[in-house]
Each structure stands twice: as structure tokens, then as C-alpha cells.
Design an enzyme around this catalytic site. Structure first.
Site, PDB file in Angstrom:
ATOM      1  N   GLY A  84      29.520  40.626  44.078  1.00 38.74           N
ATOM      2  CA  GLY A  84      30.207  39.346  44.041  1.00 38.74           C
ATOM      3  C   GLY A  84      31.704  39.534  44.171  1.00 38.74           C
TER       4      GLY A  84
ATOM      5  N   GLY B  28      38.676  39.661  42.607  1.00 39.53           N
ATOM      6  CA  GLY B  28      38.267  40.631  43.606  1.00 39.53           C
ATOM      7  C   GLY B  28      38.848  40.412  44.986  1.00 39.53           C
TER       8      GLY B  28
ATOM      9  CG  ASP C  82      40.157  39.351  30.459  1.00 42.71           C
ATOM     10  OD1 ASP C  82      40.923  39.427  31.438  1.00 42.71           O
ATOM     11  OD2 ASP C  82      39.027  38.812  30.525  1.00 42.71           O
TER      12      ASP C  82
ATOM     13  CG  HIS D 273      35.535  41.831  30.816  1.00 41.52           C
ATOM     14  ND1 HIS D 273      36.669  41.947  30.038  1.00 41.52           N
ATOM     15  CD2 HIS D 273      34.904  40.706  30.382  1.00 41.52           C
ATOM     16  CE1 HIS D 273      36.729  40.933  29.194  1.00 41.52           C
ATOM     17  NE2 HIS D 273      35.661  40.177  29.370  1.00 41.52           N
TER      18      HIS D 273
END
Length: 337
Positions: A26, A134, A191, A108
Site C-alpha cells: 500500500g 509513502g 506519532d 511504526h
């Protein structure tokens, strides 16, 4: 003082001598795989048989085994799947085929930090987390640049986990921009907080509140859109290039004065207390538990909120205005087309 690594601190030959498997194709997965391939790394993409991205990965020139097959083949496995399904993918297709000496990488720290994935003792566990989506990671690499990344080691079974992670980060182009050393805890919690309090949740609500305040006061929705959403890019670009001081230098004196006297009225002690509450929920694992349960229930709350947000006047006005701006490549979420 933070430790930051660059190209001269990394051994590129290390990742070039290993077989690398990317789980997922993805937003992050396609960028990692393509950048590594262009860096001369032996890389394959692991997907389940019915994956919607299988044809795309194959068209991009990758061998696409199942995740179980990929796990058996690869020396290094990078997880580039969404957070919630990752744990079940690991339990079903990765864990049964792990052998000592392999390296598990994560983009992550969510699943490892919140103990949804607990790797065995004999494997390396590290993180390489690019600081951006990305498509930007790929675009920066293709343009000869790089995107900063975070690196962390959770478990060093071979004594080389950090060196492998740094070499992998070089392969996706991040050594050109800087690789900041951190921990799984720090990356995960900062994050999530940044997304909720500032970058996504905070900014979205601030834009909507400004738009609604102007429209309710009788101003044209189009004018409100330009002031509260469209011009955010101009400010963000200045922040990106030179921080708060450069942004304030670049705007008018009137705008700078308004920044100083009005900003603390909007982001006040009540706002800061809410931020601390958000952070506490992240640190305790409450947010993670609630998010997992929401997914297990089929995302009823998220789907309803998504429908409501997409019908907001700000969205319809913005779509119409962007359609009249030839200098913008107007985009629409794929599931809205």
C-alpha cells in the site's frame, strides 16, 4: 542531544547482501519496495492470494509470494500493513515460519509497543519509520533526495540489528536526509499524539471551526474556504522551510502581531489540558485498545463520522473551487469517485 545518522555512517553493502521481504504493497509498502529495488537490494513483496495490490506489485516487476512463503525466503521482513490487521498477519503467516537470526522491521511501533506482537528471542526486532507518507518517500527518492526516518532497536539477537536497520534506511533513501535514533515507545506515542493533537485532529478541527465561524457570521463560504483552508499550504510551506521564526518573518507585521496576541486565545490552557489527556490515553494504551475494538466491531463509529465529515459544507465548497484552479491537480479520495 539526539543521534542522527547519515550516508557516511551507514554500510550499504549490508542490506545489499540480504534478502528483503516487504509485507504489504500500500502507501508505505510500494515505496519501500521500489526504493530498495532501485538501490540494488534483492526484494520481494508478500501478499495474500486475494490481495487487491497483487497485480500492481507484479506489474512493477516484483515476485509476489504469500506472506508465509516470503517469511521462509527472507532474511529481513518489513511490515508495511495497517496497524490493526498486522497482529493477525504476524500470528498466522509469519510466526510459524520465523527462524533464529532473521530480522523483523516495522514502519511504526504500534504493535510491538502495545504488546500485540511479541517476537521470539532469537530474532532481531527493529524499526525504520519514514517521517511522511509513502508516495512522498518514493517521490523524494526518485528525485534524488531522501525523506528523514526514525530508527530504533527493540531486540538485538544477532548483535547487528541496528546496523541492519540503518542499512535498510539507506536503501529507502533516508540516509541522505537523516536517520534519527529513537525507541519504539517514543516513536509510537509521539506519532499518535502528533496525529491527534496537531497534524490531523487538531488542524482539521481548527480549519472547520474557523470556516464555520466566518460562515455563521454571514461571510461567503468561498471566502471562508480560502482564508481557513486554502492558505494553510502557504503557511505550512514557510514552516517547513524555516520554522516559526521564518514564517513570522515572511508574513505581514499585522499577521505576525495577530499570531502573538490571538493564538494563545484559541490554543489556551483548556486546549493544553485536552492535549495532556490525549497523551495520557495514548501512553496508557487506552487509545490503542479502543481503536482495536472499533475495528473488531466493523468500524461503525468511524464509518458514520467519515460520512458526516465528507458532507460538510467546507468539502463541497472546496471541491468546487479546486475544480476552477488549473494550477492544482485536484484530487478526490478513491472511494468517493
Amino acid at each position: 542531544m539526539a543521534t542522527v545518522y547519515y550516508t557516511q555512517n551507514v554500510n550499504p553493502d549490508l542490506i545489499k547482501g540480504l534478502k528483503v521481504g516487504i509485507i504489504g504493497y500500500g502507501s508505505q509498502g510500494h515505496a519501500h519496495a521500489q526504493n530498495l529495488k532501485d538501490s540494488g537490494v534483492d526484494v520481494r513483496v508478500g501478499l495474500h492470494a486475494e490481495s487487491k495490490t497483487r497485480a500492481k506489485a507484479e506489474a512493477d516487476g516484483f515476485q509476489v509470494p504469500t506472506v508465509a512463503e516470503l517469511t521462509q525466503w527472507a532474511d529481513v521482513l518489513m511490515f508495511c500493513t495497517p496497524d490493526v490487521p498486522m497482529a493477525s498477519i504476524y500470528a498466522k503467516d509469519v510466526a510459524p515460519h520465523l527462524t533464529e537470526g532473521k530480522t523483523l522491521l516495522f514502519a511504526h511501533g504500534f504493535n510491538v509497543h502495545f504488546n500485540r506482537i511479541t517476537p521470539p528471542e532469537g530474532v532481531n526486532v527493529a524499526m525504520v519509520a519514514p517521517k511522511g507518507p509513502g508516495h512522498r518517500l518514493r517521490a523524494e527518492f526518485a528525485g534524488g533526495n531522501g525523506m528523514p526516518a526514525l530508527v530504533a532497536v527493540y531486540q538485538d539477537a544477532t548483535g547487528t540489528a541496528k546496523e541492519i536497520a540503518l542499512s535498510y534506511a539507506w536503501g529507502i533513501g533516508s540516509a541522505k536526509a537523516g536517520i534519527l535514533e529513537t525507541t519504539f515507545k517514543e516513536e509510537t506515542e509521539t506519532d499518535l499524539f502528533g496525529e491527534q493533537a496537531v497534524l490531523c485532529g487538531g488542524l482539521s478541527e481548527l480549519i472547520k471551526a474557523g470556516f464555520e465561524t466566518l460562515v455563521e457570521a454571514g461571510y461567503q463560504p468561498e471566502a471562508a474556504y480560502f482564508e481557513c483552508l486554502h492558505e494553510t499550504k502557504l503557511i505550512v510551506d514557510l514552516l517547513y522551510e524555516g520554522g516559526l521564526s521564518y514564517m513570522r518573518y515572511s508574513i505581514s507585521d499585522t499577521a505576525e502581531w495577530g499570531d502573538y496576541v490571538a493564538g494563545p486565545k484559541v490554543i489556551n490552557s483548556q486546549s493544553r489540558a485536552a492535549m495532556k489527556e490525549l497523551l495520557a490515553d495514548i501512553q496508557s494504551g487506552k487509545f490503542a485498545d479502543e481503536w482495536v475494538k472499533e475495528n473488531e466491531a466493523g468500524r461503525p463509529k468511524m464509518n458514520e463520522i467519515r460520512r458526516r465529515e465528507r458532507s460538510h459544507q467546507l468539502e463541497s465548497v472546496g471541491q468546487e473551487l479546486r475544480g476552477m484552479m488549473p494550477f492544482i491537480t485536484a484530487k478526490v479520495a478513491p472511494d468517493q469517485v
